[in-house]
Design an enzyme around this catalytic site. Structure first.
Site, mmCIF file in Angstrom:
data_model
loop_
_atom_site.group_PDB
_atom_site.id
_atom_site.type_symbol
_atom_site.label_atom_id
_atom_site.label_comp_id
_atom_site.label_asym_id
_atom_site.label_seq_id
_atom_site.Cartn_x
_atom_site.Cartn_y
_atom_site.Cartn_z
ATOM 1 N N GLY A 68 1.072 16.062 11.444
ATOM 2 C CA GLY A 68 2.499 15.926 11.716
ATOM 3 C C GLY A 68 3.210 17.203 12.125
ATOM 4 O O GLY A 68 4.387 17.161 12.489
ATOM 5 N N THR B 214 -2.641 17.587 17.456
ATOM 6 C CA THR B 214 -1.893 16.955 18.545
ATOM 7 C C THR B 214 -0.926 17.918 19.240
ATOM 8 O O THR B 214 -0.878 17.968 20.477
ATOM 9 C CB THR B 214 -1.115 15.740 17.990
ATOM 10 N N LYS C 133 -14.304 17.291 5.817
ATOM 11 C CA LYS C 133 -12.905 16.870 5.711
ATOM 12 C C LYS C 133 -12.922 15.366 5.467
ATOM 13 O O LYS C 133 -13.256 14.578 6.355
ATOM 14 C CB LYS C 133 -12.109 17.200 6.971
ATOM 15 N N GLY D 96 -0.279 12.809 14.291
ATOM 16 C CA GLY D 96 0.090 12.673 15.701
ATOM 17 C C GLY D 96 1.563 12.445 15.973
ATOM 18 O O GLY D 96 1.951 12.233 17.123
#
Lengths: 257, 67
Positions: free
Chosen positions: A187, A209, A99, A160
């Site tokens: 997000g 998150t 990634k 986050g």
């Protein structure tokens, strides 16, 4: 029941939910959340070994049958650093999957498009399977695809923030044009966000998150799992058209007249 | 000899990367080693010699995210 499997670089995935491993309050909670999510792809970062505590190994909490490790390049600021990190990662993890993330500004952690494209071009030539985290920019995504990226991973909102699909209109364009899988990354703060991304036709979502900071991470992971499946099933079923005016669902007979 | 590993000074008693890994009690798998900016593949650990004052980086997996 979902028909189509997700295929990335020739590998099939049943699960369309990818998990990040940051911000969990313990390795045990992380491990339980990974299990509850039934994910098959988990991202990990790299760090310099702490010489005072050399045996501290978080990988043992992640390595499970059926789960692919996806090392990320978090912490790099340029394409050059990303290539170095990629080679280190290949050595440490024994995988060419990567990634790619280059987000030099800690205030917003937005990916640097120019360095990301440059690094993708170089890494593909070096034989890496590159999954770049990127801006929700259809032109950039097309360029990444042309450079040989295995997926594109456009952001929904900054990392986050839990703010959901702030880039929705652009994500729709990316999904429509892409011939590599589109993984909506960053997000997504609630299962409904993941479901909405999947209903739009995203191929997968990456969540960290929202699960890691939940009061009950494994219950949240399960909620994201179900939302991702529901969204995909809705997409595959074919959503009804959105209209401005009412359309009767029952025949409007005149039996009362 | 004196070397630096991950920005820490280390008094190294051996000669090769493999001996350093052993001295530091590091695992054999899941780590990557670079001398300066040159990555040393595991197959070369036994034959790669470390010199006085060289800077090494040794990494492994971490949670996350930002590092």
């Amino acid at each position: 029941m979902i028909n189509g499997k997700l295929t990335i670089a020739g590998q099939e995935f049943e699960s369309r939910l990818f998990l990040g491993t940051g911000k969990f309050s313990s390795n045990e909670l992380m491990s339980k959340a990974i299990e509850a999510s039934r994910t098959e792809m988990v991202t990990v970062a790299m760090k310099r070994i702490d010489l005072a505590n050399p045996q501290d190994d978080m990988l043992q909490h992640i390595k499970k049958p059926g789960i692919r490790l996806l090392p990320n390049t978090s912490g790099v600021r340029t394409a050059e650093e990303a290539v170095f990190a990629a080679k280190m990662s290949r050595e440490a993890f024994g995988t060419e999957w990567l990634k790619l993330e280059i987000h030099p500004d800690p205030r917003h952690l937005l990916p640097d498009s120019i360095e990301t494209l440059k690094a993708t071009e170089q890494l593909v030539k070096l034989g890496f399977v590159v999954l770049p985290y990127c801006q929700a920019d259809p032109l950039l995504c097309r360029r990444l695809e042309e450079a040989g990226a295995a997926t594109v991973m456009p952001l929904a909102a900054p990392i986050g923030t839990n703010r959901g699909l702030r880039t929705e209109d652009l994500l729709r364009l990316i999904i429509e044009q892409s011939s590599v899988p589109v993984v909506v990354d960053a997000g997504l703060g609630a299962p409904s966000h993941a479901a909405a991304a999947m209903e739009m036709g995203a191929d997968a979502v990456l969540v960290n998150t929202a699960i890691a900071v939940a009061g009950n991470p494994s219950m949240m992971a399960d909620a994201f799992r179900r939302a991702t499946i529901a969204g995909r099933e809705a997409f595959e079923s074919g959503l009804g058209a959105v209209r401005e005016e009412a359309v009767a669902t029952s025949p409007l007979t005149d039996f009362l007249n | 000899m004196r070397i630096r590993v991950n920005n820490e000074p280390v008094e190294f008693k051996g000669r090769t990367v493999a001996e350093l890994i052993e001295q530091l009690n590091l695992p054999q798998t899941g780590v990557a080693v670079a001398v300066g900016m040159d990555i040393v593949p595991k197959s070369d650990w036994e034959t790669t010699e470390i010199k006085q004052d060289e800077e090494l980086m040794i990494i492994r997996a971490a949670s996350g995210g930002m590092i």
